[in-house]
Design a protein around this motif. Structure first.
Motif, mmCIF file in Angstrom:
data_model
loop_
_atom_site.group_PDB
_atom_site.id
_atom_site.type_symbol
_atom_site.label_atom_id
_atom_site.label_comp_id
_atom_site.label_asym_id
_atom_site.label_seq_id
_atom_site.Cartn_x
_atom_site.Cartn_y
_atom_site.Cartn_z
ATOM 1 N N ARG A 190 11.152 13.443 -8.165
ATOM 2 C CA ARG A 190 10.914 14.759 -7.396
ATOM 3 C C ARG A 190 12.272 15.589 -7.791
ATOM 4 O O ARG A 190 12.056 16.852 -7.650
ATOM 5 N N LEU B 213 10.164 3.913 -4.581
ATOM 6 C CA LEU B 213 10.472 4.719 -3.688
ATOM 7 C C LEU B 213 11.810 5.398 -4.432
ATOM 8 O O LEU B 213 11.693 6.504 -4.356
ATOM 9 N N GLY B 214 12.498 4.870 -4.983
ATOM 10 C CA GLY B 214 13.674 5.350 -5.519
ATOM 11 C C GLY B 214 13.196 6.174 -6.912
ATOM 12 O O GLY B 214 13.846 7.384 -7.078
ATOM 13 N N SER C 8 0.835 -1.084 -0.031
ATOM 14 C CA SER C 8 -0.020 0.066 -0.011
ATOM 15 C C SER C 8 0.722 1.267 0.126
ATOM 16 O O SER C 8 1.587 1.413 0.899
ATOM 17 N N SER D 107 9.576 -6.652 -1.839
ATOM 18 C CA SER D 107 10.184 -5.741 -1.417
ATOM 19 C C SER D 107 11.100 -4.991 -2.227
ATOM 20 O O SER D 107 11.157 -3.635 -2.115
ATOM 21 N N GLU E 109 0.188 10.577 -1.515
ATOM 22 C CA GLU E 109 1.054 11.817 -1.374
ATOM 23 C C GLU E 109 2.770 11.548 -1.281
ATOM 24 O O GLU E 109 3.417 12.592 -1.355
ATOM 25 N N LEU E 110 2.994 10.366 -0.998
ATOM 26 C CA LEU E 110 4.316 10.164 -0.451
ATOM 27 C C LEU E 110 5.097 9.658 -1.668
ATOM 28 O O LEU E 110 6.382 9.651 -2.144
ATOM 29 N N TYR E 111 4.119 8.653 -2.452
ATOM 30 C CA TYR E 111 4.801 8.174 -3.643
ATOM 31 C C TYR E 111 4.276 8.669 -5.010
ATOM 32 O O TYR E 111 2.966 8.613 -4.915
ATOM 33 N N ASP F 9 0.946 5.269 -0.004
ATOM 34 C CA ASP F 9 0.297 6.704 0.136
ATOM 35 C C ASP F 9 0.635 7.635 -1.106
ATOM 36 O O ASP F 9 1.703 7.764 -1.596
ATOM 37 N N ASP G 51 8.778 -2.292 -3.813
ATOM 38 C CA ASP G 51 8.536 -1.343 -3.018
ATOM 39 C C ASP G 51 9.803 -0.405 -3.067
ATOM 40 O O ASP G 51 9.585 0.928 -3.272
ATOM 41 N N ASN G 52 11.031 -0.883 -2.874
ATOM 42 C CA ASN G 52 12.256 0.072 -2.824
ATOM 43 C C ASN G 52 12.229 0.855 -4.167
ATOM 44 O O ASN G 52 12.788 1.973 -4.269
ATOM 45 N N THR H 201 10.258 7.602 -7.396
ATOM 46 C CA THR H 201 9.524 8.623 -6.817
ATOM 47 C C THR H 201 10.777 9.827 -6.287
ATOM 48 O O THR H 201 10.367 11.047 -6.670
ATOM 49 N N ILE H 202 11.594 9.264 -5.544
ATOM 50 C CA ILE H 202 12.739 10.310 -5.253
ATOM 51 C C ILE H 202 13.414 11.138 -6.310
ATOM 52 O O ILE H 202 13.543 12.247 -6.411
ATOM 53 N N ARG I 234 -4.746 6.389 -1.950
ATOM 54 C CA ARG I 234 -3.424 5.051 -1.917
ATOM 55 C C ARG I 234 -3.337 4.560 -3.159
ATOM 56 O O ARG I 234 -4.287 4.620 -4.116
#
Lengths: 171, 104
Positions: B71, B64-65, B5, B57, B9-11, B7, B60-61, B67-68, B37
């Motif tokens: 940004r 995140l990577g 899951s 996993s 706003e964060l991803y 978020d 997931d990583n 996304t960053i 979500r």
């Protein structure tokens, strides 16, 4: 900052007011090669970071400590970047302007240079040596009389700034 | 099956979508869009080459990577989840790794 550990997984809860999201992203990016990192929102204004080391025998608590230190460093970098944004922009704009190089002949011909727009030269830097230090014309008779008359007055008029004293041979 | 899951706003939505497509060769991946979500379900068939938890996993990583990185490049948008509409399901492995509407 709250910390909880279950098995090899460590969960941290952060106050977003203290640790901005950019700092959390920065710290997370440093760790994604060694840990599985997941971000979530624990509550409004609070972030939850879940760390699980990739190596099976790694110490999750040690990674959590490292993450917290990295987070502080990243938060400080964000603060510095915000405080000095104007300076960074000024340096970047000057670098870009300088990269354009000196003006070419066409640009010089197109420039509007006239009596009104020419630059001022209060120190006489643009004058030639001869023009700046050329011999002065002989003093006027009235000025010579004024110099001789009063006893307390200086014998010679003070030299103008920038002028050279007359050579001995002329006296 | 493991459910991730994210978020919204964060991803970044595009990053999640790209992660799902990247790992589609290793697992069956289904995406669902909920208000605020992203849900990603990862299923590795029995006898698969890799562990299901590892694929989930790593996905997931990866999300995140990405996304960053997006940004940092300044092109992070709200992504396909912006409207907050419920339920866009995309299915899975072998070429139909969900959320085709999420492509930039």
């Amino acid at each position: 900052m709250d910390e909880a550990q279950t098995g090899g997984t460590v969960e941290l809860e952060l106050e977003e007011g203290l640790y901005p999201l950019e700092a959390v992203y920065g710290a997370a990016y440093v760790f994604i090669d060694r840990c599985y990192v997941h971000l979530d929102r624990a509550a409004p204004g609070r972030l939850r970071v879940r760390l699980r080391p990739k190596a099976p025998d790694a110490d999750g608590a040690a990674f959590a400590g490292e993450f917290e230190n990295e987070l502080l460093g990243q938060a400080w970098r964000v603060q510095i970047a915000q405080n000095h944004r104007a300076l960074f922009e000024a340096i970047a704009s000057r670098a870009v302007t300088g990269a354009a190089g000196p003006p070419g002949l066409d640009e010089l011909f197109d420039m509007d240079i006239g009596a009104d727009t020419a630059f001022e030269d209060p120190l006489g830097l643009a004058m030639s040596w001869e023009e700046k230090y050329k011999k002065k014309a002989p003093a006027e008779p009235a000025a010579a009389a004024a110099a001789e008359a009063p006893a307390e007055a200086p014998a010679e008029a003070p030299a103008e700034p920038g002028s050279t004293p007359a050579p001995e041979a002329e006296k | 099956m493991i459910e991730l899951s994210f978020d919204a706003e964060l991803y970044d939505g595009f990053a999640v979508d790209e992660a799902a497509k990247t790992f589609a060769d290793f697992a069956t991946i289904a995406q669902e869009q909920l208000p605020g979500r992203w849900l990603v379900r990862v299923t590795v068939a029995a006898g698969g080459e890799v562990d299901e938890a590892t694929v989930a996993s790593e996905l997931d990583n990866f999300a995140l990577g990405k996304t960053i990185e997006r940004r940092l490049r300044g092109d992070a948008g709200a992504g396909p989840a912006a409207e907050g509409a419920a339920a866009t399901a995309g299915a899975a492995a072998g070429g139909a790794a969900g959320g085709g509407d999420a492509a930039p």
